[in-house]
Every structure is written in C-alpha cells, then in structure tokens.
Design an enzyme around this catalytic site. Structure first.
Site, short mmCIF file in Angstrom:
data_model
loop_
_atom_site.label_atom_id
_atom_site.label_comp_id
_atom_site.label_asym_id
_atom_site.label_seq_id
_atom_site.Cartn_x
_atom_site.Cartn_y
_atom_site.Cartn_z
N HIS A 152 45.32 37.84 38.42
CA HIS A 152 46.09 38.56 39.73
C HIS A 152 46.11 39.82 39.58
O HIS A 152 46.05 40.50 40.95
CB HIS A 152 48.01 38.24 39.04
CG HIS A 152 47.76 36.71 39.46
ND1 HIS A 152 47.74 37.08 40.72
CD2 HIS A 152 47.20 35.70 39.22
CE1 HIS A 152 47.91 35.32 41.05
NE2 HIS A 152 47.75 34.96 39.67
N ARG A 188 53.79 35.18 48.14
CA ARG A 188 54.38 35.14 46.42
C ARG A 188 55.01 34.92 46.26
O ARG A 188 55.05 36.15 45.21
CB ARG A 188 53.06 34.92 46.08
CG ARG A 188 51.57 35.07 46.23
CD ARG A 188 50.36 35.51 44.80
NE ARG A 188 48.83 34.72 44.92
CZ ARG A 188 47.25 35.02 45.78
NH1 ARG A 188 48.00 36.25 46.41
NH2 ARG A 188 46.72 34.34 45.31
N ARG A 214 55.74 31.06 49.93
CA ARG A 214 56.18 30.03 49.15
C ARG A 214 57.06 29.92 47.99
O ARG A 214 57.15 30.93 47.33
CB ARG A 214 54.18 29.87 48.00
CG ARG A 214 54.24 29.25 47.06
CD ARG A 214 52.90 29.75 46.55
NE ARG A 214 52.61 30.90 45.86
CZ ARG A 214 51.60 30.64 45.08
NH1 ARG A 214 50.78 30.25 44.89
NH2 ARG A 214 51.59 32.11 44.02
N GLU A 257 45.60 22.59 45.71
CA GLU A 257 44.86 23.45 44.85
C GLU A 257 45.00 21.96 43.57
O GLU A 257 44.26 22.86 42.60
CB GLU A 257 46.11 24.13 44.27
CG GLU A 257 47.48 23.88 43.98
CD GLU A 257 47.94 25.99 44.27
OE1 GLU A 257 47.17 26.46 44.33
OE2 GLU A 257 49.31 25.79 44.19
N ASN A 274 42.01 29.32 44.44
CA ASN A 274 41.28 30.03 43.24
C ASN A 274 42.02 28.77 41.95
O ASN A 274 41.49 28.48 40.95
CB ASN A 274 42.49 30.50 42.88
CG ASN A 274 42.83 31.94 43.77
OD1 ASN A 274 41.31 32.02 44.58
ND2 ASN A 274 43.50 33.19 43.50
N ASP A 275 43.17 28.00 42.28
CA ASP A 275 43.66 26.82 41.50
C ASP A 275 42.27 25.41 41.88
O ASP A 275 42.09 24.66 40.72
CB ASP A 275 44.69 25.91 41.72
CG ASP A 275 45.15 27.52 40.28
OD1 ASP A 275 45.59 27.80 39.53
OD2 ASP A 275 46.98 28.18 41.26
N ARG A 282 40.63 30.10 35.16
CA ARG A 282 40.61 31.29 36.14
C ARG A 282 40.83 32.37 35.07
O ARG A 282 40.14 33.55 35.56
CB ARG A 282 40.93 30.78 37.20
CG ARG A 282 42.44 30.90 36.99
CD ARG A 282 43.44 31.06 38.40
NE ARG A 282 43.85 31.87 38.77
CZ ARG A 282 45.00 31.94 40.15
NH1 ARG A 282 45.52 30.40 40.38
NH2 ARG A 282 44.85 32.98 40.84
N CYS A 296 44.08 29.72 51.95
CA CYS A 296 44.67 31.19 50.91
C CYS A 296 44.37 31.79 49.34
O CYS A 296 43.57 32.51 48.96
CB CYS A 296 46.56 30.69 51.50
SG CYS A 296 46.46 30.05 50.15
C1 PEP Z 1 45.50 29.24 44.77
O1 PEP Z 1 45.59 28.97 43.15
O2 PEP Z 1 44.30 29.79 45.64
C2 PEP Z 1 46.37 30.48 45.28
C3 PEP Z 1 46.49 31.24 46.33
O3 PEP Z 1 47.41 30.45 44.19
P1 PEP Z 1 47.68 31.67 43.19
O4 PEP Z 1 46.76 32.65 43.16
O5 PEP Z 1 48.90 32.44 43.05
O6 PEP Z 1 47.64 30.39 42.40
MG MG Z 2 47.94 28.44 42.68
#
Ligand code: PEP
Ligand code: MG
Length: 551
Positions: free
Chosen positions: A188, A295, A331, A430, A453-454, A464, A501
């Site tokens: 993050h 978020r 979300r 995800e 990302n997930d 990650r 996203c």
């Molecule tokens: C993701 O997982 O791509 C996402 C947008 O959510 P976060 O990065 O907040 O887990």
């Molecule tokens: Mg995510």
C-alpha cells in the site's frame, strides 16, 4: 555524496530533505532512577506535549472530516489529563523509583484492563483509547513525533516499512517521496505513492539514523536511486529532469475536458481510485470521470474504534456531493491481511491473505456490515453512489449480501430516511473462483471491478507483500491476461459492465489490450488518468486487433 539503490515503484524526481519516520510502537524498559522528582517533571512535560499534539490533531480533523469525526481527539485530551491516571503514574515513579516510560506503561495496562473488564460496552470501548494515549505519552517522553511529519517544509519520508494505518495519519501535503527499506512493489505504500503521483523507492538499504534526518537528498524514481548530499553537478542534472517532468504534466493538462474515445470511436470510462477524502482534490484536478474505487477501509484504519454510522455517513456524503452527479463506487471494508485495525481483534492467522478478511469479516459480523451499508445508502441520497463488495468467491455470498442490503433498505424505509432505491451493486473479481463463475456472478450484480493486485497474488501464488518474490511476479502473465478476457466476456454475457481497479489498470502498455478485450472502465490512481486518456485518444482498436491477428 552517498548513492543508494532500491526498486522504484513510481517514477519521477523528488528533491528535498530526508525525514526519518519513527514507528509509533515502543518497547518500554524498567529502569531505576535516582531523582524521582525530576522524573515526574519529565512526565509532566510529556503529558503537556501530548495534549498539544491532540489539540493540533483535533483542529486538523475538524477541517478534514468535520466535528463528529474529530471528537475522538478531544476525548483523548481529557484522558491524558485524567486525575486518576496522572496520580497513578506519579505514584509508581515515587514508590518504585522507576523511569516515567515504565510508570506510564504500567498505568496504561492497569487502566486498559480495568476498562476491558467492564460490562458496559461504552467503557469497554475506552480500553483501546487508553492504549492509544499511553503510547502517545511514551512517545512524547522519547521525544518522538507520534508518527506525524514534524517539518515545516515537504520532505522525503524514509522508513523501515509503512503500514496503511501509519500512512493514513500522515499529512500528505508534506510528502515529496517515500523511501523504504522493506515493502513490496504491490504494497500500500506503493499504491499511496501512485495516488499522490510522487516517486517512491522500496528495498533501499538507507540508514534510519539521526545523521540522515534532515539531509538534502534526491529520489530518482526512474533509476531507483537515492542521492544523499548530492554533488552540485548531479543536483543540476536532476533539477533539469524535474523541470521536464513539470513540462510534461503541463502538456497533459491540455487533455482535460476531452472525452475518452479511441480513433475508431470506442468509449471507455476513466475513473479514479481513492483511499481518503483528502484525495478528492487530486480526483478533480486530474479530470476523472468518477471514482471507481473508494477504499473505505481507510476510515476504519484511521480510527481507534469502529467508526459510527454518523461518522461514515458524513464522509460518504462529502464524497458524493463533491463528485456531484459523477459515479462514486464505495467498496465495503476490506480489513484483514495487510490492513489490520487492533479493535477488530482478528485472530492471528498462519495465512492472513487467505484468512478472515474483507467480505468474510462482514458476513460473520453483520452488525459491522450493516452499519456501513446504512451509512452508504443514506449518503446515496446526495449523489451517484454504487456499492462494491471485495474478495467474493461464490454466488451464495452475493445472494446473502443482497439480502442484507435489502434488510437495511427496509430499515431505512421504516424510519423514512431517503436513499437511492436503484443503487448499483457490484463485486470485485479478485479470486480465481470468481473468474471461473463470472457469468453466474454477473447475473446477480450490475458491475464487476477486477482487483488485479489480489487476483495476481492468488493466481500466481505470490504474496503481494513479499519483496523477495518480486522477481517471480509477472504482472503480464499469460494466465492472468486470459482471465481478464474471461472476466469481461462473462460480465457482458451475464448483463453486467466490467472495469479494472487494480494497479494493472494503469499499465499503459496494456491499455490497447484492455480496450480490445472490451473493458468498459479503468479505475486508476488520479495521476494516471491523463496519461491513460492520451493512449486512448491515440488508439485505433480495430487496427490493433488486425495487427494482433496477423502476428
Ligand atoms: C486489488 O486487489 O487489486 C484491489 C484493487 O484492492 P486492494 O489493492 O485494496 O486489495
Ligand atoms: Mg484487493
């Protein structure tokens, strides 16, 4: 001049002073003191400093989140100044001839236990506050800055690593760049750097010492280098690059107000990802068509206790009103894994990324979920809000969520509070399971948003957060790209629209591919909107498909 290397996670140049960020958590040792009276004076000075800090935080919070959201800092001031707490600290210092840090920590433990054992829910909730103010006073005793950026000018923040709960408290206007010793490219900290459009370097062996603090430095997010005490010629060269970057940004400014349409007439929505109401300025400045990912967990991470319905309502309403008629996708809370808030008391897990997180917490604690849904639904009367649910793996989950949403709507109807009766509901895709049942899920909802990302972490089995695995992490893995095509096809077959996203959405080398796949929306860090618009305007999707077919 010292030159250090690391991994750049966002490009750009920053020139400024280094600020070594101190962790809030401290370990306290018991030490004998000769002069108890002097120790009590030290404690009193720290107590006064803590109250001053809380006053400043209160003023800042009133401006950012309003009076209701700022109340907590006022309550903390009273607690720091509480007679019983003060007497207990002084008594321990005097009777045991010990250091003030230890006496404060002991008092904090006694009061924390006392509150947590009470039957009354209100007092139980105060236990976390006691912990918080205790840490603050200890921090003041150590001359620390309680995680705030203690500088009048913007700085380059240097840290071991930064948790979301730490970055959320920072004054973003004072940050030129991040440099961390640890952290992964998908952490993050990286996401925050992209949101803020500032260079960031991770995995850099920078010493976190007083000597480094305050030194002039250059962060080069193109090369992944940090120059401490730069030589004059290096400084002059980097200043030139910085100026070029500023010029480039000015060129992109000219794209503001333009429609996101390709040369052959295909349209795509370009929305922004935000984690905070403070990001709204960036959203508007960069001409985003809406917010594709708010978020909301950052509200929870920035609190010492569950944020109330009223606190949340005020924030969602502010976002909806600021965006006027533009879409705002909120979300629901995605707590767990790397985003921890103490008061959730989540169990320690072997594999938190695969543990009790996100929608799983909401479905096992419907009251927490309903409080958030009520706040979002009420705010929907003030703008164009949609709700999105993270970490979905089954149709049954979505059906259960929809039942809960209906229950909340009914409750609002009963007390006559207005909300958008046709509010759009969407799910994040995800998990590989969600990909495989995309069409079935699409029949249940209005839209999809792919959390790459997930999805990448669960597809490639690569944590990650683990920086040691960055070399194995292939963001363009063919398996993942096939999944992205399956998702958008499944969405359209099932009657839903689809967006992305996750961070991959802003990868300009894939924009043509996403257009060719048929994505309806990309939601990215605000600073990536105009560069993306540029690529969209220059793309001929049918030409691209033809070229691809020939290869
Ligand atoms: C993701 O997982 O791509 C996402 C947008 O959510 P976060 O990065 O907040 O887990
Ligand atoms: Mg995510």
């Amino acid at each position: 001049m010292i030159v250090l290397e690391g991994k750049a996670v966002f490009e750009g140049i920053a020139i400024g002073k280094l600020f070594v960020y101190k962790k809030k958590e401290q370990t306290v040792k018991r030490e004998k003191v000769q002069d108890a009276a002097a120790e009590i004076k030290r404690y009193e000075a720290a107590k006064d400093l803590a109250i001053e800090q809380l006053q400043a935080l209160h003023e800042k919070a009133v401006k950012e989140v309003g009076e209701a959201g700022a109340e907590i800092f006022e309550a903390h001031q009273f607690m720091v100044d509480d007679g019983d707490y003060i007497d207990s600290v002084k008594n321990i210092i005097e009777t045991e001839s010990v250091n003030a840090e230890y006496a404060v920590a002991q008092t904090g433990d006694i009061f924390h236990n006392m509150f947590s054992e009470m039957d009354d829910e209100y007092f139980k909730g105060r236990a976390t506050d006691v912990k918080d103010i205790t840490e603050r006073i200890i921090n003041c005793l150590n001359g620390g800055s309680s995680g705030d950026i203690d500088s009048d000018e913007p700085v380059i923040v240097v840290a071991d690593d930064l948790a979301p709960s730490e970055t959320v408290q920072m004054d973003k206007e004072k940050i030129l760049s991040f440099v961390t010793v640890h952290g992964s490219a998908n952490s993050h900290t990286s996401i925050l750097a992209k949101t803020m459009n500032i260079p960031a370097i991770i995995g850099c062996d920078i010493p976190l010492t007083e000597e480094v603090n305050g030194k002039l430095a250059i962060v080069d997010g193109f090369e992944g280098k940090v120059y401490i005490d730069p030589a004059q010629d290096v400084l002059a060269e980097k200043k030139k690059i910085l100026q070029k970057e500023i010029d480039k940004k000015e060129l992109l400014e000219q794209l503001k107000g333009k429609d996101n349409v390709t040369l052959d007439g295909q349209h795509i929505n370009l929305y922004a990802n935000i984690g905070n109401t403070k990001d709204l300025g960036l959203v508007l400045q960069n001409d985003a068509g809406g917010i594709g990912l708010f978020r909301s967990e950052f509200i929870y991470l920035g609190s010492d206790d569950y944020p109330t319905e009223e606190e949340q309502f005020a924030i969602y309403k502010q976002v909806a009103q600021t965006m006027a008629e533009k879409k705002v996708i909120i979300r629901t809370l995605d707590i767990g894994a790397d985003k921890q808030a103490d008061y959730f008391n989540l169990p320690k897990e072997e594999n938190p990324a695969m543990g009790l997180r996100a929608i799983r917490i909401c479905l096992t604690n419907p009251e927490i979920f309903k409080t958030q849904l009520r706040a979002i639904l009420r705010a929907s009367a003030y703008g164009n809000i949609s709700i999105m649910f993270p970490m979905i793996i089954s149709v049954e989950e979505v059906k259960r969520i929809k039942e809960i949403v209906e229950e909340v709507k009914k409750e609002l109807d009963e007390i006559g509070l207005p909300y958008d009766k046709d509010i759009e509901l969407g799910v994040m895709i995800e998990t590989p399971a969600a990909v495989m049942i995309a069409e079935e899920l699409a029949r249940e909802v209005d839209f999809f948003s792919v959390g790459t990302n997930d999805l990448t972490q669960y597809t490639l089995a690569i944590d990650r957060q683990n920086q040691n695995l960055d070399e194995f992490y292939d963001a363009h893995h063919p398996g993942l790209l096939k999944m992205l095509k399956m998702i958008v096809d499944g969405a359209h077959k099932g009657g839903a629209w689809a967006g992305i996203c996750g961070e991959l959405g802003s990868d300009l080398s894939l924009t043509k591919e996403f257009l060719a796949m048929g994505y309806d929306e990309l939601s990215v860090s605000p600073g990536r909107i105009l560069p993306l618009r540029k690529v969209v305007l220059e793309t001929d999707v049918s030409e691209y498909k033809k070229e691809k077919g020939n290869n």
